[in-house]
Design an enzyme around this catalytic site. Structure first.
Site, PDB file in Angstrom:
ATOM      1  N   GLY A 112       4.754   6.962  -1.163  1.00  0.00           N
ATOM      2  CA  GLY A 112       6.051   6.348  -0.940  1.00  0.00           C
ATOM      3  C   GLY A 112       6.902   6.791   0.221  1.00  0.00           C
ATOM      4  N   GLY A 113       6.324   7.392   1.262  1.00  0.00           N
ATOM      5  CA  GLY A 113       7.128   7.810   2.409  1.00  0.00           C
ATOM      6  C   GLY A 113       7.946   6.667   2.995  1.00  0.00           C
ATOM      7  N   LYS A 114       7.276   5.533   3.227  1.00  0.00           N
ATOM      8  CA  LYS A 114       7.975   4.384   3.825  1.00  0.00           C
ATOM      9  C   LYS A 114       8.790   3.636   2.767  1.00  0.00           C
ATOM     10  CE  LYS A 114       4.477   4.062   7.408  1.00  0.00           C
ATOM     11  NZ  LYS A 114       3.538   5.064   6.856  1.00  0.00           N
ATOM     12  N   ASP A 133       1.053  -1.549   4.963  1.00  0.00           N
ATOM     13  CA  ASP A 133       0.770  -0.307   5.701  1.00  0.00           C
ATOM     14  C   ASP A 133      -0.692   0.004   5.405  1.00  0.00           C
ATOM     15  OD1 ASP A 133       1.010   2.065   7.079  1.00  0.00           O
ATOM     16  OD2 ASP A 133       1.866   3.160   5.393  1.00  0.00           O
ATOM     17  N   CYS A 179      -1.783   3.603  11.191  1.00  0.00           N
ATOM     18  CA  CYS A 179      -1.613   4.826  11.989  1.00  0.00           C
ATOM     19  C   CYS A 179      -2.883   5.043  12.825  1.00  0.00           C
ATOM     20  CB  CYS A 179      -1.287   6.035  11.119  1.00  0.00           C
ATOM     21  SG  CYS A 179      -2.466   6.332   9.792  1.00  0.00           S
ATOM     22  N   CYS A 191       0.885  -1.182   0.000  1.00  0.00           N
ATOM     23  CA  CYS A 191       0.000   0.000   0.000  1.00  0.00           C
ATOM     24  C   CYS A 191       0.915   1.222   0.000  1.00  0.00           C
ATOM     25  CB  CYS A 191      -0.914   0.008   1.222  1.00  0.00           C
ATOM     26  SG  CYS A 191      -1.864  -1.513   1.467  1.00  0.00           S
ATOM     27  N   ALA A 192       1.714   1.350  -1.044  1.00  0.00           N
ATOM     28  CA  ALA A 192       2.849   2.285  -1.032  1.00  0.00           C
ATOM     29  C   ALA A 192       2.428   3.745  -1.034  1.00  0.00           C
ATOM     30  CB  ALA A 192       3.770   2.002  -2.223  1.00  0.00           C
TER      31      ALA A 192
END
Length: 404
Positions: free
Chosen positions: A236-238, A301, A354, A232-233
């Site tokens: 793309g932070g992670k 995520d 989160c 679940c990009a």
């Protein structure tokens, strides 16, 4: 503090869009800040922070001002008057503030501050749900912390620089920062600053990413040379953090159902100098099935209520509905069932959200492990990050391993 008419008008215009037309607060504020090129940093900060403040405390201020939605402009000025009075700001002699009952506002504030749903400015259903899931004492502390303004935290891009070098470069621009123990790639700004205009940002030396969010990629135990799938990009932070931890070696397949988010990821990856990321749009089940049993590491995520990140998205308190949380929990379990099949034997999976609600977090993991798909996985560890303990966003992450 002296109030300036054009700045106050901007705030009222912004609140109209957020409260009455359902626009997202961050997007509205971006537009507001482009209004007048003559505004300095202090003016821009006033518009952004005042708008966010009134959004965050909408229920409390509306109760004090005795106004109900949909708010007309007079109602919005009354909310503004409550905000200014509680901040100790002298109201100017404008028609909008005629007959503002200053003493009554302070009295009502003291009275309503004894009731949590008003004090923390949240809907009834959210208060009831938080108490049910976390218990009275824990929820009281957590929702209080989630109403504080989020600090600005940077994640150093180790593909291009070090924490020490970046700190020194920002210091030369009068942007001071602190290292954070237990967060190896984080710098926390001492004061808010527009870091996006710096050469350091344009050259990809850092990303803005909350400290709790930075824990997720580390939790995944990636090594250079692995094949990793970020399911679940999004933008793309992670994914970018994973790329830096892998030192650009190996392959990261970044999946998402939204092509526009993956375009943004491509742009950010180029700026970051991350060359081992391959974005793929999930436009059919074939995309997923091709990856069955192929990945050393899989990150889910998962989409969630976002209750852990209310500090940076205060308008989510008013947009979120209980039905959405029920629906998203079904989606979370479906993703666990489906995407876990990408993990090869001996590989590992991280499920993260989160959210601070156990029903979206550990309960989903337990349900998965008890299912047929989950029987081939063992639970390794979990990290429940609460805002009132960490000082950062609320997060959850669980590490599972596929058995031989």
């Amino acid at each position: 503090m002296r109030l300036h008419r054009n700045l106050c008008f901007s705030v009222i215009d912004g609140l109209t869009l957020i409260f009455n037309e359902g626009h997202y607060a961050d997007k509205v504020i971006q537009q507001l800040l482009k209004r007048d090129k003559r505004w300095g940093a202090r003016d821009r900060a006033f518009v952004a922070e005042t708008t966010y403040d009134i959004v965050r405390w909408k229920r409390l201020y509306a109760e004090i001002a005795e106004v109900k939605e949909p708010f007309n402009r007079d109602n919005l000025w009354r909310l503004f008057a409550v905000w200014a009075t509680l901040k100790g700001i002298k109201l100017p002699d404008w028609k909008y503030f005629e007959e503002t009952p200053t003493r009554k506002i302070k009295g009502r504030f003291d009275e309503l501050s004894k009731i949590r749903k008003f004090k923390e400015s949240i809907p009834d259903w959210m208060d009831a749900l938080g108490e049910k899931e976390l218990g009275n004492s824990l929820w009281t502390k957590e929702i209080n912390a989630l109403n504080e303004q989020a600090e600005v935290v940077l994640r150093v891009n180790t593909l291009k620089t070090t924490k020490e070098k970046l700190q020194a470069e920002l210091f030369d621009l009068d942007i001071e920062s602190d290292f954070l123990p237990d967060y190896p790639h984080a710098l926390k700004l001492k004061e808010r600053a527009n870091v996006f205009t710096t050469e350091a940002f344009k050259n990809g030396l850092f990303e803005v990413q909350d400290a709790s969010s930075q824990l997720v990629a580390q939790f995944l135990n990636v090594q250079p040379g692995m094949r990793v799938v970020d399911t679940c990009a999004g933008a793309g932070g992670k994914t970018l953090h994973i790329a830096s931890l892998m030192e650009n070696k190996g392959q990261i397949i970044a999946l998402d159902i939204y092509e526009n988010k993956l375009h943004e990821l491509k742009r950010r990856a180029k700026r970051n100098g991350a060359h081992n990321i391959e974005p793929r749009v999930i436009d059919s089940t074939k995309v997923i099935k091709k990856l069955y049993d192929k990945a050393d590491r899989v990150l889910i995520d998962a989409p969630c209520s976002g209750l852990g990140v209310l500090r940076r998205n205060p308008d989510a308190k008013w947009k979120l509905q209980p039905e959405f949380i029920e629906d998203i929990k079904k989606t979370q379990q479906e993703l666990l069932q489906q995407y876990s099949r990408m993990v090869k034997v001996g590989g590992q999976l991280v499920y993260a959200t989160c959210s601070v609600l156990p029903s979206e977090n550990q309960e989903q993991v337990h349900k998965f492990l008890a299912s047929d798909s989950g029987k081939s996985f063992t639970f390794i560890k979990e990290n429940k990050v609460l805002a009132h303990k960490s000082g950062f966003d609320g997060f959850y992450m669980a590490l599972l391993e596929r058995k031989q």
